[in-house]
Write an enzyme that holds these catalytic residues in place. Sequence first.
Site, PDB file in Angstrom:
ATOM      1  N   ASP A  25       0.853  -1.184   0.000  1.00 31.23           N
ATOM      2  CA  ASP A  25       0.000   0.000   0.000  1.00 31.23           C
ATOM      3  C   ASP A  25       0.896   1.244   0.000  1.00 31.23           C
ATOM      4  OD1 ASP A  25      -2.519   1.393   0.222  1.00 31.23           O
ATOM      5  OD2 ASP A  25      -2.010   1.766   2.312  1.00 31.23           O
ATOM      6  N   ASP A  27      -0.325   5.199   0.860  1.00 31.57           N
ATOM      7  CA  ASP A  27      -0.591   6.231   1.850  1.00 31.57           C
ATOM      8  C   ASP A  27      -0.601   5.634   3.253  1.00 31.57           C
ATOM      9  OD1 ASP A  27      -1.108   8.742   2.801  1.00 31.57           O
ATOM     10  OD2 ASP A  27      -3.250   8.680   2.425  1.00 31.57           O
ATOM     11  N   ASP A 228      -1.617  -0.540   6.056  1.00 29.91           N
ATOM     12  CA  ASP A 228      -1.832   0.096   7.359  1.00 29.91           C
ATOM     13  C   ASP A 228      -3.303   0.167   7.746  1.00 29.91           C
ATOM     14  OD1 ASP A 228      -2.365   2.097   5.327  1.00 29.91           O
ATOM     15  OD2 ASP A 228      -2.380   3.572   6.941  1.00 29.91           O
TER      16      ASP A 228
END
Length: 353
Positions: A25, A27, A228
């Site tokens: 991922d 961001d 996250d």
Amino acid sequence: MTDEIATTSVRAEPLIARYRGLICDLDGVVYRGAMAVPHAVDTLNRVTADGVPVVFATNNASRPPGDVGDHLRELGVAPEGWSVVTSSQAAAAHLAERLAPGARVCAVGGPGVAHALTEAGLTSVRAADLDDAPVEAVVQGLGFDITWRELAAVGYLAESGVTWVATNVDRTLPTPYGRAPGNGALIALVKTVTSASPHVVGKPQPALFELSRSRLGTARPDTLVCGDLLGTDIEGANSAGLDSLFVLSGASRLRDLAFAEQAARPTYVATDLSGLLAPGLPLHTTAPEYLVELGPDAVPRMPKGGANGTLLQSVVSTAWAARDAGRAVSDDAGVWRRIEQQLGLALPEQAAK
């Protein structure tokens, strides 16, 4: 190989050494806005230098992959060994498998949506040009200049029976000023005026992960996902049958992980991407030596000393084991904040700096 030797080997080798490809991922994992997350760039450059390819998979459909790649290179990510896959590309791939080459598809969202459709051999049509000829599908993705007329067009098309594909349904989007409406919020707005529902390709659905894995050319057991967000990255990895590393460098906190339901539980946890280069203990390990004491107040008690990475894994494993056994675990946010401080984890306001 004996169990003892196998356990020692698992402890000693870097986590990424167990895999042949990484889906990562962006961001909250690699960057926060214009700034790189600490240790992320150096770790990624080590991983690709060691011959492990990386696909950066993002739900953000607004930008073409080339623009995302430019940002990564500006941050210092090495120029080779990785590629970018967006949810717009997953939407285009889904339609390209079902429509004839050159089929007309209405693109609503940022430039990344139209770019992905064209790249897949389809004809991208703006909502303003719908009167010229009919379309066979409509793709709705995030865009910062979406108008009322475009949202209305999505509703008209979906209600008429045209295939409606949503790049993702993330309701919020992190910005330097706080949370803003994401594509999911706009999807929900359209759904209030139509009886139709979109086909979703972004996380946590498996389509984006499958497209990323095909780019890597790896089998499921050889592929690791890093993210996250529990409800998108980790739940999506589980739905695609992939192992995952959850990092605490983004919006989710340790308390969120401790109370994660089975579908959103990762294989591993680390403070940030540098966990790829450290030994990783699977979180489902519940042997007594990997658990910490759960006090009478239902709060994990951490012993003094020991590696923070091991303690972090142990705290999470302890919370999961207790909850799965029907025991109480404190959900007090202040308690979990103190545990994060004891583990040396950056708190949200520190991570944002």
